[in-house]
Each structure stands twice: as structure tokens, then as C-alpha cells.
Design an enzyme around this catalytic site. Structure first.
Site, PDB file in Angstrom:
ATOM      1  N   CYS A 130     -14.320 -45.179 -47.103  1.00  0.00           N
ATOM      2  CA  CYS A 130     -14.746 -44.083 -47.987  1.00  0.00           C
ATOM      3  C   CYS A 130     -13.524 -43.308 -48.474  1.00  0.00           C
ATOM      4  CB  CYS A 130     -15.718 -43.168 -47.229  1.00  0.00           C
ATOM      5  SG  CYS A 130     -16.411 -41.873 -48.246  1.00  0.00           S
ATOM      6  N   CYS A 131     -12.608 -42.975 -47.541  1.00  0.00           N
ATOM      7  CA  CYS A 131     -11.382 -42.265 -47.937  1.00  0.00           C
ATOM      8  C   CYS A 131     -10.531 -43.140 -48.854  1.00  0.00           C
ATOM      9  CB  CYS A 131     -10.556 -41.881 -46.706  1.00  0.00           C
ATOM     10  SG  CYS A 131     -11.139 -40.416 -45.842  1.00  0.00           S
ATOM     11  N   CYS A 212     -13.710 -32.942 -46.912  1.00  0.00           N
ATOM     12  CA  CYS A 212     -15.035 -33.171 -47.491  1.00  0.00           C
ATOM     13  C   CYS A 212     -16.129 -32.620 -46.571  1.00  0.00           C
ATOM     14  CB  CYS A 212     -15.266 -34.663 -47.696  1.00  0.00           C
ATOM     15  SG  CYS A 212     -14.173 -35.404 -48.905  1.00  0.00           S
ATOM     16  N   CYS A 215     -17.599 -34.563 -43.528  1.00  0.00           N
ATOM     17  CA  CYS A 215     -16.635 -34.922 -42.474  1.00  0.00           C
ATOM     18  C   CYS A 215     -15.919 -33.702 -41.911  1.00  0.00           C
ATOM     19  CB  CYS A 215     -15.614 -35.909 -43.025  1.00  0.00           C
ATOM     20  SG  CYS A 215     -16.379 -37.375 -43.713  1.00  0.00           S
ATOM     21  N   CYS A 238      -6.712 -38.752 -43.468  1.00  0.00           N
ATOM     22  CA  CYS A 238      -7.579 -39.135 -44.582  1.00  0.00           C
ATOM     23  C   CYS A 238      -7.107 -40.378 -45.314  1.00  0.00           C
ATOM     24  CB  CYS A 238      -7.674 -37.996 -45.588  1.00  0.00           C
ATOM     25  SG  CYS A 238      -6.126 -37.689 -46.428  1.00  0.00           S
TER      26      CYS A 238
HETATM   27  S1  SF4 Z   1     -13.304 -37.190 -45.909  1.00  0.00           S
HETATM   28 FE1  SF4 Z   1     -15.316 -38.153 -45.502  1.00  0.00          FE
HETATM   29  S2  SF4 Z   1     -16.533 -37.988 -47.396  1.00  0.00           S
HETATM   30 FE2  SF4 Z   1     -14.374 -37.507 -47.875  1.00  0.00          FE
HETATM   31  S3  SF4 Z   1     -13.561 -39.399 -48.637  1.00  0.00           S
HETATM   32 FE3  SF4 Z   1     -13.073 -39.337 -46.441  1.00  0.00          FE
HETATM   33  S4  SF4 Z   1     -14.817 -40.278 -45.363  1.00  0.00           S
HETATM   34 FE4  SF4 Z   1     -15.440 -39.905 -47.502  1.00  0.00          FE
END
Ligand code: SF4
Length: 423
Positions: A130-131, A212, A215, A238
Site C-alpha cells: 500500500c505504501c 495515514c 495506520c 513508510c
Molecule cells: S500509511 Fe497505511 S494507508 Fe498510508 S499508504 Fe501506507 S499502508 Fe497505505
């Protein structure tokens, strides 16, 4: 004054430049943060430096310094689509309060989101990916545009940062400027108070490090400020932090492998398959076709991005029904003389209409690449050094014109989405 001129891109590490950085650090050892930033912006990299800010709990000090030096310095904000509404409001507050005129949001690719995170829950199952999609990938093309980057890193934060200098030469020959390197926690608090800087709205509610929304959680009394980030996950960073030498480091790029795609070498998000890979946890690997067939049920349960590795003797027809599940097909060319991979690529594109990435791996040589492209291969993992050089210098012809159609499925230039170049 020591001068280190703006750096030309893609050149060999210059020892004189390194000496220049050492000299700068000696001269500016006692200089305050504002002086360091001012010198960088006016003498070292005028008009050629930028900053990435999360607009989190700790961002106001550095942004205030930037506003004192150049209110129009580019400030990139990773708009992941997952921020707290309070963070988005804080962006506006700081812009107004500090008079920042060049805050630029950068967004993840809608194509990546549709493919890898269609329902927006990838953070739950695979926060690294996701990151990668929401932060690392969008940032990478931006970092290449500037000769220098301003960071908010400080010596006291981690043991590795204990010797952080004001100026660093990164492993890709850019200059990283760390005006706050010598700041302590107390210095940060004092600076905020002295300049009456607004706090992030969530800070007072126990959010000491803010990323985010899904998280980030509040921390308790005595807890590490970052304990609220990815709570419950074995994850601390991240993916856009910097490696020891200052280049962008990403968990997805740990193998340092690059792939030639869209006209350039770029970090390869995929890792090598190993026999130890657990099918239920597989992600960003090319699964050998026979292994996939054997453990099909387990692989199909994962939500992660997957690839398929097809070697000579394996039949793409055997996985026809599951091709949509893969974001990438790696066609193995183990020897220059083995042409079976061309048929695999053509079948995937022409018969099965596979629209994702098809990459050539193995013994990929310059002479083969034009034919590979004609067969629908759009990416290349190349270890042969002369071929890498030819590709990076643009000495291999792109196949834009098809002199000899390769079959009934030959399609005029411009109508093959997988041959279109990005941008
Ligand atoms: S901090 Fe969480 S929601 Fe944001 S990009 Fe990374 S995994 Fe995704």
C-alpha cells in the site's frame, strides 16, 4: 564560501564533489538551521531543491524555515487518499500561516489503485505494498527532477542518525540538506513556541507521529511517539525514507534489481521466487507456472499483487482461466537460442488479451529485444552489461513500425495499449 554547483544527472561519483561536501560540513558545523538552508538555497542549489512534507505533527518547524528562505520552494505533499481530514485542514492552515505558495500534492496512479487496491483495503493485508503504491511510486519521478532535497531528520531520532551532517551527498549524487540535524526535542518545542507555530489538530489528542488515518493511532503516556504508526503490524517505516547513503529506500526495492520499462531503468517491485515462499503470503513474486498449478487454491486466496513465471516447456494455456489474477507475466529466455518464450508472449497478448506487464527475464540480449517487443513484451530484466548500456543510452530502436506483421493479430501502431509509453 565553498561552492558545490548543481549536479548533472546520471554521472559518476565525483571525488571533488565529495570533498566539497566535507568542506561544507566543516564550514557550517556551527551554523544555525536557517543559515544552512539559506546557503543551500542561494549558493549551492538555487532553484534546484525541494522538500517532501507529510504535514504531520513535526512538520511545522522545517516548513517555517523554508518559508523564511523561499516561500515558493516546491513542497511536495503525498496525497495518499488516506489522510485524516485534520491533516488536510492542517495543510491549508500552514500554507496560509506561513505564506507557502508552492505546495504540490502528488497522487498515486489510478491504474495502480484499480489494479492492486480496488476497494481501498490493501493497508489491512499488505501495508508495504500500500505504501509502495501510494507513496514510493508517485514520489520516485519527482525526486529525479531536483539536485537537492531538504529533510527534517535529526541526530537524536535514531542511533543511525547520530552522526547526521548538515549536508550529504547521496548515492545517486544529489545533495541532501538536513538543517535540523543538530536539533534536540527541546529545540523543536522551543522553536515552535518562539514562532507561535500551530500544532497539528490531532497532536493534543495523543497523536505524536501522524501518517495515514488507517495506520495511525494515539500513543499513551511514556510510549515511543512512533508507536502509534502501523500498530499491530511489523512495520516501522513508510517506504520513502532514505537508505544509508541518502537514496530513496523502499522495502519493495530491497533486492536493488532494476527493470527496463517505459524507456528507463527503474526499481523492480518484484522479488525472486524462492521455494520457501509461503503461497498464502506470496506477493510481488513471479510464481513458476508449475508451482502455481500445484498450489492454485492457496495462491488464489491471497489479495496481493502476483506475477507468473513461464519457462520453456511450460504451457501458458494451462493457466488461461487465471491470467487475470496476475499483474505481470515473466517469460523466461534461459538461452539466446531458445525461442519458445516468443510464442508464450504472443499467445498471452494475442489469444488471451493479457493487458498487464509482460517481461523478458533470463538471457536477454540487445539483438533479441526488437523481436521481443513485437511479441508484446514491454519490460526487460537485463543483466548483460552491454545490453543495459545500449538501452540506457537509447541505442536500441523502439518498434513503432511493423514492417512485417507477425500474424493476423498484428494491429496498427497506436492501438496496442501495452506498447504505449507512459507520459
Ligand atoms: S500509511 Fe497505511 S494507508 Fe498510508 S499508504 Fe501506507 S499502508 Fe497505505
Amino acid at each position: 564560501m565553498a561552492q558545490v554547483s548543481a549536479l548533472p544527472r546520471q554521472h559518476q561519483h565525483d571525488p571533488l564533489r565529495e570533498l566539497g561536501i566535507v568542506a561544507l560540513n566543516g564550514m557550517f558545523d556551527e551554523m544555525d538551521a536557517l543559515g544552512v538552508l539559506q546557503h543551500a538555497a542561494t549558493q549551492i542549489l538555487p532553484g534546484d531543491m525541494a522538500i517532501v512534507s507529510s504535514f504531520g505533527a513535526d512538520s511545522a518547524v522545517l516548513l517555517h524555515l523554508v518559508s523564511e528562505v523561499d516561500k515558493n520552494m516546491p513542497i511536495y505533499f503525498l496525497e495518499t487518499g488516506k489522510h485524516f481530514t485534520e491533516t488536510l485542514a492542517y495543510v491549508e492552515t500552514l500554507k496560509q500561516r506561513l505564506g507557502l505558495t508552492n505546495v504540490i500534492p502528488i497522487y498515486p496512479s489510478s491504474e495502480d489503485l484499480a489494479r492492486f487496491d480496488p476497494d481501498g483495503t490493501l493497508w489491512e493485508t499488505d501495508p508495504d505494498s500500500c505504501c509502495h503504491i501510494r507513496k514510493t511510486e508517485p514520489l520516485e519521478p519527482i525526486t529525479e527532477q531536483f539536485g537537492g532535497w531538504v529533510t527534517g531528520r535529526k541526530r537524536y531520532q535514531t542511533a543511525e542518525r547520530g552522526v547526521l551532517p548538515h549536508f550529504e551527498l547521496t548515492s545517486d549524487d544529489r545533495i541532501k540538506i538536513n538543517p535540523l540535524a543538530y536539533f534536540s526535542d527541546a529545540d523543536v518545542a522551543a522553536y515552535k513556541a518562539e514562532h507561535d507555530l500551530p500544532e497539528h489538530p490531532l497532536y493534543a489528542h495523543g497523536y505524536k507521529s501522524i501518517g495515514c488515518a488507517p495506520c495511525t493511532s494515539a500513543v499513551g503516556e511514556g510510549e515511543d511517539p512512533r508507536a502509534g504508526r502501523w500498530r499491530g503490524f511489523n512495520k516501522r517505516e513508510c517506504g520513502i525514507h532514505f537508505d544509508f547513503n541518502g537514496a530513496i529506500a523502499s522495502p519493495m526495492q530491497a533486492n536493488k534489481r532494476t527493470i527496463f520499462k517505459d524507456g528507463t531503468f527503474k526499481p523492480d517491485p518484484f522479488k525472486e521466487w524462492t521455494d520457501e515462499t509461503d503461497p498464502a503470503a506470496a506477493r510481488y513474486v513471479h510464481i513458476p507456472l508449475t508451482v502455481f498449478v500445484e498450489h492454485r487454491e492457496a495462491f488464489l486466496k491471497t489479495q496481493h499483487p502476483l506475477g507468473l513465471l513461464v519457462s520453456p516447456g511450460e504451457r501458458i494455456e494451462d493457466v488461461e482461466a487465471d491470467l487475470d489474477r496476475f499483474s505481470s507475466i515473466a517469460v523466461n529466455f534461459p538461452a539466446f537460442t531458445d525461442g519458445r518464450g516468443y510464442s508464450t508472449a504472443r499467445l498471452s497478448r494475442e489469444r488471451y488479451k493479457f493487458a498487464g506487464e509482460i517481461r523478458a527475464v533470463g538471457d536477454v540480449l540487445a539483438d533479441q529485444i526488437p523481436l521481443m517487443r513485437r511479441c508484446g513484451i514491454d519490460s526487460f530484466v537485463v543483466t548483460h552489461e552491454p545490453t543495459r548500456k545500449a538501452l540506457s543510452e537509447g541505442r536500441l530502436a523502439e518498434v513503432d513500425i511493423f514492417y512485417q506483421p507477425t500474424g493476423a493479430a498484428e494491429i496498427p501502431v497506436g492501438t496496442r495499449p501495452y506498447l504505449r509509453r507512459a507520459g
